[in-house]
Design an enzyme around this catalytic site. Structure first.
Site, PDB file in Angstrom:
ATOM      1  N   LYS A 281      -0.356  -4.914  -2.180  1.00  0.00           N
ATOM      2  CA  LYS A 281       0.771  -4.520  -1.325  1.00  0.00           C
ATOM      3  C   LYS A 281       2.080  -4.735  -2.084  1.00  0.00           C
ATOM      4  CE  LYS A 281      -1.097  -5.747   3.247  1.00  0.00           C
ATOM      5  NZ  LYS A 281      -1.072  -4.404   3.823  1.00  0.00           N
ATOM      6  N   ARG A 355     -11.366  -3.755   8.397  1.00  0.00           N
ATOM      7  CA  ARG A 355     -12.532  -3.028   8.924  1.00  0.00           C
ATOM      8  C   ARG A 355     -13.819  -3.443   8.217  1.00  0.00           C
ATOM      9  NH1 ARG A 355      -9.594   2.524   7.504  1.00  0.00           N
ATOM     10  NH2 ARG A 355      -7.836   1.105   7.781  1.00  0.00           N
TER      11      ARG A 355
END
Ligand code: BES
Ligand code: ZN
Ligand code: ZN
Length: 500
Positions: A281, A355
Protein backbone atom coordinates in the site's frame (compact mmCIF):
# COMPACT_ATOMS: atom_id res chain seq x y z
CA UNK A 1 -18.56 5.37 35.17
CA UNK A 2 -21.26 5.17 37.80
CA UNK A 3 -24.79 4.95 36.46
CA UNK A 4 -27.77 5.42 38.73
CA UNK A 5 -31.52 5.90 38.67
CA UNK A 6 -33.15 8.11 41.29
CA UNK A 7 -36.57 9.42 42.09
CA UNK A 8 -36.15 13.19 42.20
CA UNK A 9 -37.05 16.51 40.61
CA UNK A 10 -35.23 19.20 38.66
CA UNK A 11 -35.24 21.32 41.75
CA UNK A 12 -33.94 18.75 44.17
CA UNK A 13 -31.52 16.64 42.18
CA UNK A 14 -27.94 17.27 43.22
CA UNK A 15 -25.42 17.04 40.41
CA UNK A 16 -22.86 19.25 38.63
CA UNK A 17 -25.22 19.64 35.71
CA UNK A 18 -28.86 18.82 35.20
CA UNK A 19 -30.23 18.19 31.71
CA UNK A 20 -33.76 18.39 30.35
CA UNK A 21 -35.09 17.24 26.96
CA UNK A 22 -37.73 19.44 25.35
CA UNK A 23 -39.95 19.06 22.29
CA UNK A 24 -40.34 21.83 19.74
CA UNK A 25 -44.16 21.61 19.46
CA UNK A 26 -45.60 24.94 20.53
CA UNK A 27 -47.69 23.75 23.50
CA UNK A 28 -45.19 21.20 24.77
CA UNK A 29 -42.35 23.68 24.47
CA UNK A 30 -44.30 26.30 26.44
CA UNK A 31 -45.12 23.76 29.13
CA UNK A 32 -41.47 22.76 29.53
CA UNK A 33 -40.45 26.39 29.72
CA UNK A 34 -43.07 27.20 32.30
CA UNK A 35 -41.58 24.51 34.49
CA UNK A 36 -38.02 25.65 33.92
CA UNK A 37 -38.88 29.28 34.53
CA UNK A 38 -39.80 28.48 38.11
CA UNK A 39 -36.17 27.65 38.74
CA UNK A 40 -34.22 29.65 36.24
CA UNK A 41 -36.31 32.77 36.09
CA UNK A 42 -35.24 35.51 33.75
CA UNK A 43 -32.25 33.67 32.25
CA UNK A 44 -34.44 31.17 30.48
CA UNK A 45 -36.98 33.81 29.57
CA UNK A 46 -34.34 36.00 27.98
CA UNK A 47 -32.69 33.21 26.06
CA UNK A 48 -35.93 31.91 24.68
CA UNK A 49 -37.63 35.19 23.85
CA UNK A 50 -34.53 36.13 21.92
CA UNK A 51 -35.37 32.96 19.98
CA UNK A 52 -31.94 31.56 20.68
CA UNK A 53 -33.69 28.41 21.63
CA UNK A 54 -36.82 26.91 20.16
CA UNK A 55 -36.45 23.22 20.95
CA UNK A 56 -35.29 22.37 17.45
CA UNK A 57 -33.48 19.04 17.17
CA UNK A 58 -29.89 19.23 18.47
CA UNK A 59 -30.31 22.82 19.70
CA UNK A 60 -28.67 23.20 23.08
CA UNK A 61 -29.14 25.80 25.77
CA UNK A 62 -26.66 26.10 28.59
CA UNK A 63 -27.15 28.27 31.65
CA UNK A 64 -26.00 28.68 35.18
CA UNK A 65 -28.77 28.24 37.67
CA UNK A 66 -29.80 30.38 40.62
CA UNK A 67 -29.92 29.27 44.21
CA UNK A 68 -33.42 27.80 44.05
CA UNK A 69 -32.02 24.64 42.61
CA UNK A 70 -29.44 22.15 43.81
CA UNK A 71 -27.41 21.76 40.60
CA UNK A 72 -25.30 24.71 39.45
CA UNK A 73 -25.66 24.13 35.68
CA UNK A 74 -28.60 23.53 33.39
CA UNK A 75 -28.53 22.03 29.92
CA UNK A 76 -31.70 22.07 27.85
CA UNK A 77 -31.63 20.04 24.66
CA UNK A 78 -34.12 20.23 21.80
CA UNK A 79 -35.67 17.10 20.36
CA UNK A 80 -37.53 18.77 17.48
CA UNK A 81 -41.17 18.17 16.54
CA UNK A 82 -42.76 15.19 18.25
CA UNK A 83 -44.06 13.91 14.89
CA UNK A 84 -40.47 13.54 13.66
CA UNK A 85 -38.84 12.27 16.81
CA UNK A 86 -36.80 9.03 16.63
CA UNK A 87 -34.59 6.85 18.78
CA UNK A 88 -31.59 8.25 16.92
CA UNK A 89 -32.75 11.78 17.72
CA UNK A 90 -32.76 10.90 21.41
CA UNK A 91 -29.37 9.19 21.16
CA UNK A 92 -27.88 12.31 19.58
CA UNK A 93 -29.54 14.65 22.05
CA UNK A 94 -28.14 12.64 24.96
CA UNK A 95 -24.73 12.67 23.30
CA UNK A 96 -24.81 16.47 22.88
CA UNK A 97 -25.75 16.85 26.56
CA UNK A 98 -22.97 14.55 27.75
CA UNK A 99 -20.31 16.29 25.67
CA UNK A 100 -21.49 19.73 26.81
CA UNK A 101 -21.42 18.64 30.43
CA UNK A 102 -17.92 17.28 29.97
CA UNK A 103 -16.66 20.52 28.44
CA UNK A 104 -18.16 22.36 31.43
CA UNK A 105 -16.01 20.03 33.57
CA UNK A 106 -19.04 18.53 35.26
CA UNK A 107 -18.22 15.29 37.05
CA UNK A 108 -21.80 14.26 37.72
CA UNK A 109 -24.52 14.68 35.11
CA UNK A 110 -28.20 14.15 35.88
CA UNK A 111 -30.79 13.80 33.11
CA UNK A 112 -34.51 14.12 33.56
CA UNK A 113 -36.02 11.03 31.98
CA UNK A 114 -38.48 12.31 29.38
CA UNK A 115 -41.85 10.55 29.17
CA UNK A 116 -41.83 9.99 25.44
CA UNK A 117 -43.12 6.43 25.29
CA UNK A 118 -46.47 7.41 23.81
CA UNK A 119 -45.06 9.96 21.36
CA UNK A 120 -42.37 7.52 20.19
CA UNK A 121 -44.36 4.31 20.51
CA UNK A 122 -41.34 2.73 22.18
CA UNK A 123 -41.16 1.30 25.70
CA UNK A 124 -39.54 3.40 28.44
CA UNK A 125 -36.89 0.68 28.72
CA UNK A 126 -35.76 1.30 25.15
CA UNK A 127 -35.74 5.07 25.65
CA UNK A 128 -33.57 4.74 28.76
CA UNK A 129 -31.24 2.37 26.88
CA UNK A 130 -30.97 4.88 24.06
CA UNK A 131 -30.15 7.79 26.38
CA UNK A 132 -27.52 5.64 28.08
CA UNK A 133 -26.02 4.80 24.68
CA UNK A 134 -25.90 8.44 23.61
CA UNK A 135 -24.15 9.49 26.82
CA UNK A 136 -21.65 6.66 27.06
CA UNK A 137 -20.74 6.29 23.40
CA UNK A 138 -20.12 10.02 22.97
CA UNK A 139 -17.82 10.20 26.00
CA UNK A 140 -15.42 7.55 24.67
CA UNK A 141 -11.78 8.56 24.37
CA UNK A 142 -8.76 6.46 23.52
CA UNK A 143 -6.16 8.13 25.70
CA UNK A 144 -4.24 5.32 27.38
CA UNK A 145 -0.96 6.24 25.74
CA UNK A 146 -0.85 9.88 26.86
CA UNK A 147 1.44 10.22 29.84
CA UNK A 148 0.53 13.84 30.57
CA UNK A 149 -3.09 14.20 31.53
CA UNK A 150 -4.34 17.35 29.87
CA UNK A 151 -6.46 19.77 31.84
CA UNK A 152 -9.05 19.75 29.08
CA UNK A 153 -9.45 16.01 29.50
CA UNK A 154 -12.09 16.33 32.17
CA UNK A 155 -14.11 13.18 32.73
CA UNK A 156 -17.67 12.62 33.77
CA UNK A 157 -17.65 10.00 36.51
CA UNK A 158 -21.35 9.59 37.20
CA UNK A 159 -24.60 9.81 35.27
CA UNK A 160 -28.05 9.76 36.87
CA UNK A 161 -31.42 9.37 35.22
CA UNK A 162 -34.17 10.83 37.36
CA UNK A 163 -37.90 11.39 37.35
CA UNK A 164 -40.60 11.79 39.96
CA UNK A 165 -42.59 8.97 38.36
CA UNK A 166 -41.72 5.73 40.09
CA UNK A 167 -43.19 3.41 37.43
CA UNK A 168 -41.21 5.15 34.72
CA UNK A 169 -38.01 4.64 36.71
CA UNK A 170 -38.55 0.94 37.20
CA UNK A 171 -38.78 0.33 33.47
CA UNK A 172 -35.92 2.72 32.81
CA UNK A 173 -33.60 0.85 35.13
CA UNK A 174 -33.65 -2.27 32.95
CA UNK A 175 -32.89 -0.21 29.88
CA UNK A 176 -30.05 1.59 31.56
CA UNK A 177 -28.44 -1.66 32.69
CA UNK A 178 -28.82 -3.19 29.23
CA UNK A 179 -27.39 -0.07 27.58
CA UNK A 180 -24.47 -0.05 29.97
CA UNK A 181 -23.41 -3.61 29.21
CA UNK A 182 -23.86 -3.04 25.52
CA UNK A 183 -21.75 0.13 25.54
CA UNK A 184 -19.03 -1.56 27.59
CA UNK A 185 -18.74 -4.05 24.74
CA UNK A 186 -18.73 -1.28 22.13
CA UNK A 187 -15.88 0.32 24.14
CA UNK A 188 -14.09 -3.04 24.15
CA UNK A 189 -14.40 -3.23 20.37
CA UNK A 190 -13.21 0.39 19.92
CA UNK A 191 -10.24 -0.19 22.24
CA UNK A 192 -9.16 -3.23 20.21
CA UNK A 193 -9.52 -1.26 16.99
CA UNK A 194 -7.67 1.82 18.18
CA UNK A 195 -4.83 -0.09 19.81
CA UNK A 196 -1.65 0.09 17.72
CA UNK A 197 -0.60 -3.08 15.93
CA UNK A 198 2.44 -3.52 18.17
CA UNK A 199 -0.03 -3.97 21.02
CA UNK A 200 -2.88 -5.82 19.34
CA UNK A 201 -1.17 -8.43 17.16
CA UNK A 202 -2.85 -11.78 16.50
CA UNK A 203 -1.86 -13.47 19.76
CA UNK A 204 -2.83 -10.39 21.76
CA UNK A 205 -6.22 -10.35 20.06
CA UNK A 206 -6.66 -13.99 21.07
CA UNK A 207 -5.61 -13.13 24.60
CA UNK A 208 -8.21 -10.36 24.76
CA UNK A 209 -10.89 -12.81 23.60
CA UNK A 210 -9.78 -15.39 26.18
CA UNK A 211 -9.87 -12.86 28.99
CA UNK A 212 -13.31 -11.65 28.02
CA UNK A 213 -14.60 -15.21 27.69
CA UNK A 214 -13.33 -16.15 31.15
CA UNK A 215 -14.85 -13.03 32.68
CA UNK A 216 -18.22 -13.05 30.97
CA UNK A 217 -18.94 -16.68 30.31
CA UNK A 218 -18.24 -17.83 26.78
CA UNK A 219 -15.84 -20.52 25.66
CA UNK A 220 -12.69 -19.55 23.80
CA UNK A 221 -10.35 -21.93 21.99
CA UNK A 222 -7.34 -20.60 20.12
CA UNK A 223 -5.68 -22.55 17.35
CA UNK A 224 -1.96 -21.93 16.98
CA UNK A 225 -0.01 -21.92 13.71
CA UNK A 226 0.62 -25.65 13.79
CA UNK A 227 -3.06 -26.48 14.22
CA UNK A 228 -4.10 -23.95 11.56
CA UNK A 229 -1.72 -25.65 9.14
CA UNK A 230 -2.84 -29.16 10.09
CA UNK A 231 -6.50 -28.25 9.61
CA UNK A 232 -5.72 -27.02 6.12
CA UNK A 233 -6.42 -23.32 6.49
CA UNK A 234 -4.36 -22.46 3.39
CA UNK A 235 -5.65 -18.90 3.16
CA UNK A 236 -4.66 -17.97 6.70
CA UNK A 237 -1.28 -19.71 6.41
CA UNK A 238 -0.47 -18.02 3.09
CA UNK A 239 -1.43 -14.51 4.18
CA UNK A 240 0.65 -15.04 7.32
CA UNK A 241 3.74 -16.17 5.40
CA UNK A 242 5.39 -12.72 5.34
CA UNK A 243 4.86 -12.01 9.03
CA UNK A 244 7.23 -12.83 11.86
CA UNK A 245 4.24 -13.09 14.20
CA UNK A 246 2.25 -16.33 14.06
CA UNK A 247 -1.42 -16.40 13.02
CA UNK A 248 -4.26 -17.50 15.31
CA UNK A 249 -7.73 -18.80 14.71
CA UNK A 250 -10.04 -17.77 17.53
CA UNK A 251 -13.08 -19.99 18.12
CA UNK A 252 -15.70 -18.72 20.56
CA UNK A 253 -18.91 -20.40 21.72
CA UNK A 254 -21.78 -19.10 23.77
CA UNK A 255 -24.82 -21.18 24.71
CA UNK A 256 -27.92 -19.25 25.69
CA UNK A 257 -30.31 -21.93 24.49
CA UNK A 258 -30.49 -25.73 24.49
CA UNK A 259 -27.58 -27.46 22.78
CA UNK A 260 -29.74 -28.83 19.95
CA UNK A 261 -30.66 -25.41 18.72
CA UNK A 262 -28.60 -24.44 15.66
CA UNK A 263 -26.17 -21.60 16.31
CA UNK A 264 -25.68 -18.32 14.50
CA UNK A 265 -22.07 -18.15 13.38
CA UNK A 266 -20.31 -14.78 13.30
CA UNK A 267 -17.04 -14.44 11.40
CA UNK A 268 -14.72 -11.43 11.65
CA UNK A 269 -11.71 -10.41 9.59
CA UNK A 270 -8.75 -10.20 11.96
CA UNK A 271 -5.94 -8.57 9.99
CA UNK A 272 -4.10 -6.82 12.82
CA UNK A 273 -2.13 -4.80 10.28
CA UNK A 274 -2.51 -4.64 6.53
CA UNK A 275 0.55 -3.35 4.70
CA UNK A 276 -0.81 -4.81 1.48
CA UNK A 277 2.05 -7.31 1.43
CA UNK A 278 4.16 -7.48 -1.76
CA UNK A 279 1.41 -5.44 -3.46
CA UNK A 280 2.41 -2.79 -0.92
CA UNK A 281 0.00 0.00 0.00
CA UNK A 282 1.11 3.64 -0.35
CA UNK A 283 2.49 4.95 2.96
CA UNK A 284 0.03 7.87 3.29
CA UNK A 285 -2.72 6.74 5.64
CA UNK A 286 -1.31 3.25 6.08
CA UNK A 287 -1.42 3.60 9.88
CA UNK A 288 -5.21 3.26 9.67
CA UNK A 289 -4.66 -0.35 8.71
CA UNK A 290 -4.09 -1.19 12.38
CA UNK A 291 -7.91 -1.22 12.34
CA UNK A 292 -8.13 -3.92 9.67
CA UNK A 293 -9.18 -6.28 12.47
CA UNK A 294 -12.38 -4.31 13.11
CA UNK A 295 -14.58 -7.21 11.97
CA UNK A 296 -12.78 -9.51 14.40
CA UNK A 297 -13.11 -6.96 17.19
CA UNK A 298 -16.85 -6.64 16.52
CA UNK A 299 -17.28 -10.42 16.67
CA UNK A 300 -15.32 -10.82 19.92
CA UNK A 301 -17.17 -7.90 21.51
CA UNK A 302 -20.54 -9.24 20.34
CA UNK A 303 -19.75 -12.61 21.94
CA UNK A 304 -19.01 -10.67 25.11
CA UNK A 305 -22.24 -8.66 24.89
CA UNK A 306 -24.33 -11.77 24.19
CA UNK A 307 -22.89 -13.49 27.26
CA UNK A 308 -23.30 -10.45 29.51
CA UNK A 309 -26.84 -9.84 28.36
CA UNK A 310 -27.65 -13.55 28.52
CA UNK A 311 -29.27 -13.54 25.09
CA UNK A 312 -31.36 -16.64 24.46
CA UNK A 313 -29.44 -17.93 21.45
CA UNK A 314 -26.52 -20.16 20.61
CA UNK A 315 -23.66 -18.25 19.11
CA UNK A 316 -20.31 -19.16 17.57
CA UNK A 317 -17.65 -16.56 16.79
CA UNK A 318 -14.75 -17.29 14.43
CA UNK A 319 -11.84 -14.90 13.95
CA UNK A 320 -8.91 -15.79 11.67
CA UNK A 321 -6.15 -13.34 12.58
CA UNK A 322 -2.76 -12.44 11.11
CA UNK A 323 -0.72 -9.52 9.91
CA UNK A 324 -0.36 -8.98 6.16
CA UNK A 325 3.34 -8.23 5.66
CA UNK A 326 5.84 -8.16 2.81
CA UNK A 327 9.07 -10.07 3.27
CA UNK A 328 11.29 -12.80 1.93
CA UNK A 329 8.75 -15.50 2.57
CA UNK A 330 5.61 -13.49 1.81
CA UNK A 331 2.96 -14.66 -0.65
CA UNK A 332 3.39 -13.26 -4.15
CA UNK A 333 1.03 -12.33 -6.96
CA UNK A 334 0.37 -15.47 -9.00
CA UNK A 335 0.56 -17.83 -6.03
CA UNK A 336 -2.20 -20.40 -5.69
CA UNK A 337 -3.79 -21.29 -2.35
CA UNK A 338 -5.65 -24.43 -1.31
CA UNK A 339 -8.30 -23.40 1.23
CA UNK A 340 -10.06 -25.35 3.94
CA UNK A 341 -12.54 -27.62 2.18
CA UNK A 342 -10.31 -27.99 -0.89
CA UNK A 343 -11.20 -25.08 -3.17
CA UNK A 344 -8.34 -23.09 -4.68
CA UNK A 345 -7.72 -19.40 -5.27
CA UNK A 346 -5.21 -17.42 -7.26
CA UNK A 347 -3.55 -14.47 -5.53
CA UNK A 348 -3.54 -11.71 -8.11
CA UNK A 349 -3.02 -8.93 -5.57
CA UNK A 350 -1.63 -9.61 -2.10
CA UNK A 351 -3.56 -6.62 -0.74
CA UNK A 352 -6.85 -8.47 -1.27
CA UNK A 353 -5.93 -10.63 1.74
CA UNK A 354 -9.07 -10.38 3.85
CA UNK A 355 -11.11 -12.59 1.55
CA UNK A 356 -8.31 -15.18 1.59
CA UNK A 357 -8.50 -15.70 5.35
CA UNK A 358 -12.30 -15.44 5.44
CA UNK A 359 -12.59 -18.17 2.80
CA UNK A 360 -11.17 -20.76 5.23
CA UNK A 361 -13.46 -19.64 8.05
CA UNK A 362 -16.58 -19.57 5.85
CA UNK A 363 -15.89 -23.10 4.65
CA UNK A 364 -15.17 -24.23 8.21
CA UNK A 365 -18.44 -22.73 9.52
CA UNK A 366 -20.39 -25.50 7.73
CA UNK A 367 -19.35 -27.84 10.52
CA UNK A 368 -21.68 -26.04 12.96
CA UNK A 369 -24.78 -26.60 10.77
CA UNK A 370 -25.49 -22.92 11.33
CA UNK A 371 -28.94 -21.32 11.33
CA UNK A 372 -27.16 -18.40 9.65
CA UNK A 373 -23.65 -17.08 9.10
CA UNK A 374 -22.80 -13.38 9.22
CA UNK A 375 -19.32 -12.16 8.39
CA UNK A 376 -17.96 -8.69 9.10
CA UNK A 377 -14.89 -7.33 7.39
CA UNK A 378 -13.12 -4.10 6.50
CA UNK A 379 -12.86 -5.70 3.11
CA UNK A 380 -12.74 -3.10 0.34
CA UNK A 381 -11.78 0.51 -0.22
CA UNK A 382 -14.44 0.39 -2.93
CA UNK A 383 -17.12 0.14 -0.24
CA UNK A 384 -15.91 3.41 1.27
CA UNK A 385 -16.08 4.97 -2.20
CA UNK A 386 -19.65 3.70 -2.66
CA UNK A 387 -21.19 4.33 0.77
CA UNK A 388 -18.78 6.56 2.68
CA UNK A 389 -18.91 6.31 6.46
CA UNK A 390 -22.67 6.20 6.96
CA UNK A 391 -23.69 2.76 5.74
CA UNK A 392 -22.27 -0.74 5.83
CA UNK A 393 -22.32 -2.66 2.56
CA UNK A 394 -24.50 -5.76 2.80
CA UNK A 395 -24.55 -8.76 0.48
CA UNK A 396 -25.97 -12.22 0.96
CA UNK A 397 -28.06 -15.13 -0.23
CA UNK A 398 -31.18 -14.79 1.91
CA UNK A 399 -33.64 -11.90 1.60
CA UNK A 400 -35.29 -12.51 4.98
CA UNK A 401 -32.00 -12.52 6.88
CA UNK A 402 -30.97 -9.34 5.11
CA UNK A 403 -34.33 -7.72 5.94
CA UNK A 404 -33.79 -8.56 9.63
CA UNK A 405 -30.36 -6.95 9.56
CA UNK A 406 -31.79 -3.95 7.75
CA UNK A 407 -34.35 -3.51 10.55
CA UNK A 408 -31.69 -3.89 13.25
CA UNK A 409 -29.54 -1.39 11.36
CA UNK A 410 -32.31 1.20 11.22
CA UNK A 411 -33.08 0.86 14.94
CA UNK A 412 -29.47 1.06 16.10
CA UNK A 413 -28.56 3.54 13.36
CA UNK A 414 -25.75 1.19 12.33
CA UNK A 415 -27.38 1.18 8.94
CA UNK A 416 -26.71 -1.41 6.27
CA UNK A 417 -27.35 -1.11 2.55
CA UNK A 418 -27.63 -3.98 0.14
CA UNK A 419 -25.45 -4.39 -2.93
CA UNK A 420 -26.35 -7.03 -5.51
CA UNK A 421 -24.43 -10.28 -6.02
CA UNK A 422 -25.59 -10.61 -9.65
CA UNK A 423 -23.93 -13.57 -11.33
CA UNK A 424 -22.85 -11.37 -14.28
CA UNK A 425 -20.10 -9.93 -12.04
CA UNK A 426 -18.63 -13.37 -11.51
CA UNK A 427 -16.66 -13.43 -14.71
CA UNK A 428 -14.45 -10.67 -13.26
CA UNK A 429 -13.00 -13.13 -10.71
CA UNK A 430 -12.48 -16.06 -13.07
CA UNK A 431 -8.97 -17.42 -12.86
CA UNK A 432 -7.01 -19.24 -15.55
CA UNK A 433 -5.21 -21.37 -13.00
CA UNK A 434 -7.49 -21.82 -9.96
CA UNK A 435 -11.17 -21.95 -8.95
CA UNK A 436 -11.28 -18.21 -8.37
CA UNK A 437 -9.05 -15.14 -8.48
CA UNK A 438 -8.78 -12.78 -5.50
CA UNK A 439 -9.36 -9.53 -7.39
CA UNK A 440 -11.94 -8.58 -9.97
CA UNK A 441 -10.60 -5.44 -11.61
CA UNK A 442 -11.57 -1.84 -11.20
CA UNK A 443 -15.36 -1.96 -11.20
CA UNK A 444 -17.70 -3.10 -8.44
CA UNK A 445 -14.85 -4.05 -6.12
CA UNK A 446 -17.13 -4.57 -3.13
CA UNK A 447 -19.39 -6.92 -5.07
CA UNK A 448 -16.58 -8.99 -6.59
CA UNK A 449 -15.14 -9.37 -3.07
CA UNK A 450 -18.58 -10.57 -1.91
CA UNK A 451 -18.77 -13.02 -4.81
CA UNK A 452 -15.31 -14.34 -3.94
CA UNK A 453 -16.55 -15.12 -0.41
CA UNK A 454 -19.74 -16.69 -1.79
CA UNK A 455 -17.59 -19.35 -3.53
CA UNK A 456 -16.57 -20.66 -0.12
CA UNK A 457 -19.82 -20.68 1.83
CA UNK A 458 -21.61 -23.90 2.67
CA UNK A 459 -25.28 -24.74 2.39
CA UNK A 460 -26.40 -22.07 4.83
CA UNK A 461 -28.00 -18.64 4.97
CA UNK A 462 -25.29 -16.05 4.73
CA UNK A 463 -24.78 -12.30 4.97
CA UNK A 464 -21.54 -10.46 4.34
CA UNK A 465 -21.11 -6.99 5.87
CA UNK A 466 -18.37 -4.79 4.41
CA UNK A 467 -17.64 -2.37 7.26
CA UNK A 468 -14.58 -0.69 5.66
CA UNK A 469 -16.24 2.75 5.83
CA UNK A 470 -18.31 2.44 9.00
CA UNK A 471 -15.63 0.87 11.22
CA UNK A 472 -12.89 3.42 10.63
CA UNK A 473 -13.97 7.03 11.00
CA UNK A 474 -11.96 9.92 9.59
CA UNK A 475 -14.09 12.51 11.41
CA UNK A 476 -16.11 12.61 14.61
CA UNK A 477 -19.74 11.48 14.39
CA UNK A 478 -22.30 12.65 16.98
CA UNK A 479 -21.46 9.83 19.38
CA UNK A 480 -18.34 8.28 17.90
CA UNK A 481 -15.02 10.10 17.91
CA UNK A 482 -12.78 9.58 14.88
CA UNK A 483 -10.97 6.24 14.79
CA UNK A 484 -12.56 2.90 15.58
CA UNK A 485 -16.35 3.18 15.80
CA UNK A 486 -17.16 -0.20 17.31
CA UNK A 487 -19.66 -0.75 14.50
CA UNK A 488 -21.35 -4.13 14.39
CA UNK A 489 -21.78 -4.72 18.11
CA UNK A 490 -25.05 -2.83 18.59
CA UNK A 491 -26.28 -3.98 15.19
CA UNK A 492 -25.67 -7.65 15.92
CA UNK A 493 -27.01 -7.54 19.48
CA UNK A 494 -30.22 -5.95 18.20
CA UNK A 495 -30.46 -8.62 15.50
CA UNK A 496 -29.69 -11.49 17.91
CA UNK A 497 -32.07 -10.19 20.57
CA UNK A 498 -34.95 -10.53 18.12
CA UNK A 499 -33.81 -13.81 16.62
CA UNK A 500 -36.16 -16.72 17.25
N1 BES B 1 -8.18 -3.63 4.31
C1 BES B 1 -8.32 -3.26 2.95
C2 BES B 1 -9.63 -2.54 2.64
C3 BES B 1 -9.79 -1.16 3.20
C4 BES B 1 -9.36 -0.06 2.50
C5 BES B 1 -10.43 -0.97 4.41
C6 BES B 1 -9.54 1.21 3.02
C7 BES B 1 -10.62 0.30 4.92
C8 BES B 1 -10.18 1.39 4.22
C9 BES B 1 -8.27 -4.50 2.06
O1 BES B 1 -7.50 -5.55 2.51
C10 BES B 1 -7.71 -4.08 0.77
O2 BES B 1 -6.60 -3.64 0.74
N2 BES B 1 -8.49 -4.19 -0.29
C11 BES B 1 -8.08 -3.78 -1.58
C12 BES B 1 -8.60 -4.79 -2.56
C13 BES B 1 -8.08 -4.60 -3.96
C14 BES B 1 -6.62 -4.96 -4.02
C15 BES B 1 -8.86 -5.50 -4.88
C16 BES B 1 -8.68 -2.41 -1.86
O3 BES B 1 -9.80 -2.14 -1.45
O4 BES B 1 -7.98 -1.59 -2.45
ZN1 ZN C 1 -5.46 -5.41 1.93
ZN1 ZN D 1 -7.25 -5.66 4.57
Amino acid sequence: MKLTITQSTIKKIKADAVAVFVLQDETKFRASLRELKQFFGSTIERLTTLEDFTGKADQLLYAHTDKKIASPRLIVIGLGESSKISLEGIRRAAAAVAKRARSAKAKHLALLLPSLDTVLKEPVETIAQTITEGCLLSLYKYDKYFTEKKETNSKIGAITLFSDDEDLLKAAKKGMIFGRSLCDSVYFSRDLQNAPSNEIHPEALAHAARESGAKHGFRVTVWDKKRIDQEGFGGLMTVNAGSSRPPVFIVMEYHGKNMQSQPIVLIGKGITFDTGGISLKPSAGMAEMKMDMSGGAAVIATMEAAARLKLAINLVGLVPATENMPGGSAMKPGDVIRHYGGKTSEVDNTDAEGRLILADALAYATKYKPAAVIDLATLTGACVVALGHHATGMMGNDAELMAQLRTAGDRTFERVWELPLFEEYEKQIKSEIADVKNVGGRWAGTITAGLFLKKFIGDYKWVHLDIAGTAMLEEDLPYAPRGGSGVGVRLLVEFLKNHK
